[in-house]
Design an enzyme around this catalytic site. Structure first.
Site, short mmCIF file in Angstrom:
data_model
loop_
_atom_site.label_atom_id
_atom_site.label_comp_id
_atom_site.label_asym_id
_atom_site.label_seq_id
_atom_site.Cartn_x
_atom_site.Cartn_y
_atom_site.Cartn_z
N TYR A 1 0.83 -1.21 0.00
CA TYR A 1 0.00 0.00 0.00
C TYR A 1 0.86 1.26 0.00
O TYR A 1 0.59 2.21 -0.72
CB TYR A 1 -0.91 0.01 1.23
CG TYR A 1 -1.98 1.08 1.16
CD1 TYR A 1 -3.23 0.80 0.63
CD2 TYR A 1 -1.72 2.39 1.59
CE1 TYR A 1 -4.21 1.78 0.53
CE2 TYR A 1 -2.68 3.38 1.49
CZ TYR A 1 -3.93 3.06 0.97
OH TYR A 1 -4.88 4.05 0.87
N PHE B 1 -6.88 20.03 -24.73
CA PHE B 1 -7.49 18.74 -25.06
C PHE B 1 -8.88 18.71 -24.41
O PHE B 1 -9.14 19.47 -23.47
CB PHE B 1 -6.60 17.60 -24.55
CG PHE B 1 -7.17 16.25 -24.85
CD1 PHE B 1 -7.32 15.84 -26.16
CD2 PHE B 1 -7.57 15.41 -23.84
CE1 PHE B 1 -7.87 14.60 -26.45
CE2 PHE B 1 -8.12 14.16 -24.12
CZ PHE B 1 -8.27 13.76 -25.43
N ASP B 2 -9.78 17.86 -24.89
CA ASP B 2 -11.17 17.94 -24.39
C ASP B 2 -11.31 17.72 -22.88
O ASP B 2 -12.07 18.42 -22.23
CB ASP B 2 -12.13 17.04 -25.20
CG ASP B 2 -11.73 15.57 -25.19
OD1 ASP B 2 -10.58 15.28 -24.83
OD2 ASP B 2 -12.55 14.73 -25.56
N ASP C 1 1.18 20.00 -20.77
CA ASP C 1 0.39 18.78 -20.89
C ASP C 1 1.24 17.85 -21.74
O ASP C 1 1.36 18.02 -22.95
CB ASP C 1 -0.96 19.10 -21.55
CG ASP C 1 -1.81 17.84 -21.75
OD1 ASP C 1 -1.25 16.72 -21.67
OD2 ASP C 1 -3.01 17.97 -22.02
N ALA D 1 1.32 14.59 -22.60
CA ALA D 1 0.88 13.27 -23.06
C ALA D 1 1.78 12.69 -24.16
O ALA D 1 2.12 11.52 -24.14
CB ALA D 1 -0.56 13.34 -23.55
N LYS E 1 -0.32 7.33 -23.45
CA LYS E 1 0.16 7.63 -24.78
C LYS E 1 1.64 7.26 -24.88
O LYS E 1 1.96 6.09 -25.04
CB LYS E 1 -0.08 9.11 -25.11
CG LYS E 1 -1.52 9.47 -25.44
CD LYS E 1 -2.44 9.44 -24.27
CE LYS E 1 -3.82 9.94 -24.60
NZ LYS E 1 -4.20 11.14 -23.90
N HIS F 1 -19.76 13.86 -26.44
CA HIS F 1 -19.48 12.99 -27.58
C HIS F 1 -19.34 11.52 -27.19
O HIS F 1 -19.50 10.65 -28.02
CB HIS F 1 -18.22 13.45 -28.30
CG HIS F 1 -16.99 13.44 -27.44
ND1 HIS F 1 -16.80 14.36 -26.43
CD2 HIS F 1 -15.93 12.61 -27.40
CE1 HIS F 1 -15.65 14.09 -25.84
NE2 HIS F 1 -15.10 13.03 -26.40
C1 LIG Z 1 -5.32 11.80 -23.51
C2 LIG Z 1 -5.01 13.19 -23.18
C3 LIG Z 1 -5.37 13.74 -21.95
C4 LIG Z 1 -6.22 12.98 -20.93
O1 LIG Z 1 -5.64 11.80 -20.56
P1 LIG Z 1 -6.48 10.47 -20.16
O2 LIG Z 1 -5.40 9.53 -19.78
O3 LIG Z 1 -7.24 10.05 -21.36
O4 LIG Z 1 -7.35 10.83 -19.02
C5 LIG Z 1 -4.99 15.03 -21.68
N1 LIG Z 1 -4.30 15.76 -22.57
C6 LIG Z 1 -3.95 15.26 -23.77
C7 LIG Z 1 -3.20 16.11 -24.73
C8 LIG Z 1 -4.31 13.98 -24.12
O5 LIG Z 1 -3.98 13.52 -25.33
#
Ligand SMILES: *Cc1c(COP(=O)(O)O)cnc(C)c1O
Length: 459
Positions: A73, A125-126, A216, A218, A259, A450
């Site tokens: 844990y 991003f969304d 961000d 990713a 990603k 969506h």
């Molecule tokens: C996928 C993504 C996110 C959100 O990540 P999740 O792991 O899907 O929650 C945030 N910003 C960008 C640019 C992304 O491609």
């Protein structure tokens, strides 16, 4: 002439069977799914390009990590492995595990946006936009104008428009802006890269106004590979060196590890400031789990520690970006418009240009996604007005800058023959483009609609 294609730097050890339904079965499934790609069962999909998020194939080294993952844990061995791997890549003093990218946003953004009115990004991003709005602020995009024209070549179409950023901050009042965000690569603009020069300039502007600068991250590894190839000053640097240059001026970052870290689940927050990190830890404990596991199982943390390193390997990145370039070259031959030059994780087909007779409020990119499934069992998704949704103030459908049908390519999953199936399907669809109809929404939730909205073809 076919472009040089960089073959897979791996061989296949474990396979999953795929099945292609008949055209009639596919038509039936679409109807049952209310023409929403997220409502299709994966077993009914032949090539799944819905997302490159969490859909990558793990390596033998990652799977062996799964076996030795420590499920304690608190203070698990896997936690230390991850801290070491991520610490070396990002060089941020404080790192917090979370279970995915949006969890990182959920933990961090309300802290940065407390008492603030705006977040400004090259493009949100969304899920980032959703968490800005959930924190009571507004998300403003400030990408370079070159990004908006899909046929113009530009090395770094994902860049922030720095001049506009500066005037926006002055106009809105620096005290009202909680964070400046740089999304690398710029997913919503088509997986387009951002240069080191632009990252540093953006950080400088944010810091001039005492606004935190967040990355961000990713797809920071794919972004670094583009920098190596296109930004002169970094041409002879290694991918890790480029990443250091990208992150050295950032105050914090969020990362969806699903990603570029090639895991099926995981996320990270990094920060430079101790007080900010303390707030992050407290929120993580209540929202995600204790700080040394952050909503992840030990085996997943171990796979992440390995995947972070595999994801920044230059041979892997050359093959990875090479897949996009191969598919893009086939679309070029056929005159199919897409966000060009092709980005890092997907080909973003320009549905506005391919289906010019369908207006934004009838979702041309969604219509093309439906056709791709009907044509060849390919699942893609709309990155356009259907994804963007309604104005939170007026409830009216917004018009997106782009109407993209995104063909996201999972990492290490599909072969070149699959890429040919995708290209051939698009070529067939192009031939009957004029007969394709738009869609209307018959049911939708208020936020991130969506994923669950129901649609019908417009008669
Ligand atoms: C996928 C993504 C996110 C959100 O990540 P999740 O792991 O899907 O929650 C945030 N910003 C960008 C640019 C992304 O491609």
């Amino acid at each position: 002439m076919r472009p040089i294609y960089y073959p897979e730097p791996f061989r296949i050890k474990s396979v999953e069977p795929l099945k292609l339904l008949t055209r009639e079965e596919r038509r039936q499934r679409l109807q049952e799914a209310n023409y929403n790609m997220f409502s299709l069962a994966a077993r009914d999909v032949y090539i799944d390009l819905l997302t490159d998020s969490g859909t990558g194939a793990m390596s033998a080294a990652q799977w062996s990590g799964v076996m030795v993952g420590d499920e304690s844990y608190a203070g698990a061995e896997s936690y230390y492995h991850l801290q070491e791997a991520a610490g070396e890549i990002f060089r941020m003093p404080y790192l917090q595990l979370v279970h995915q990218g949006r969890a990182a946003e959920k933990v961090l953004l309300p802290i940065l946006l407390s008492g603030k009115k705006y977040a400004i990004a090259n493009m949100h991003f969304d899920t980032t936009r959703a968490h800005v709005e959930l924190a009571g602020a507004r998300a403003i995009d400030c990408v370079v104008p070159e990004a908006l024209d899909t046929s113009t070549y530009c090395d770094f179409k994902g860049n922030m428009d720095c001049e506009r950023l500066n005037s926006l901050i002055k106009e809105l009042g620096a005290e009202n802006v909680g964070v400046v965000i740089m999304t690398i690569t710029n997913n919503s603009a088509g997986g387009q890269p951002v240069s080191v020069e632009n990252i540093k300039k953006t950080a400088e502007i944010a810091h001039k106004y005492h606004i935190p600068f967040m990355i961000d991250a990713a797809r920071c590894a794919e972004n670094a590979y583009f920098i190596k190839r296109r930004e002169k000053a970094y041409g002879s640097c290694s991918i890790p060196e480029i990443l250091h240059a990208c992150f050295e001026d950032a105050d914090c970052f969020t990362m969806s590890a699903k990603k570029d870290a090639i895991v099926n689940m995981g996320g990270l927050i990094g920060c430079r400031d101790k007080a900010l990190f303390e707030a992050v830890k407290q929120r993580t404990i209540s929202l995600e789990g204790f700080v040394t596991y952050g909503g992840m199982s030990g085996r997943d943390i171990e796979a992440l520690a390995v995947g972070l390193k595999e994801g920044i390997d230059e041979n892997f990145l050359r093959y990875r970006i090479g897949q996009m370039e191969y598919l893009a070259a086939r679309l070029d031959e056929a005159g199919i418009p897409y966000q060009s030059p092709v980005g890092g994780h997907a080909v973003f087909v320009d549905a506005k240009k391919l289906l010019p007779h369908i207006p934004y409020y009838q979702f041309p990119a969604q219509a093309l996604a439906v056709e791709l499934y009907l044509e060849a069992g390919i699942r893609a998704c709309d990155i356009g007005s259907f994804l963007l949704g309604n104005d939170p103030d007026t409830g009216k459908q917004l018009e997106a800058d782009f109407e993209f049908t995104r063909l996201a390519i999972p990492r290490r999953v599909y072969t070149q023959s699959h890429l040919d199936v995708i290209a051939d399907a698009l070529i067939n669809i192009k031939e009957r483009a004029a007969s394709i109809k738009g869609y209307k929404i018959v049911e939708e939730p208020p936020i991130l609609r969506h994923f669950t909205a129901k649609l019908r073809p417009v008669e």
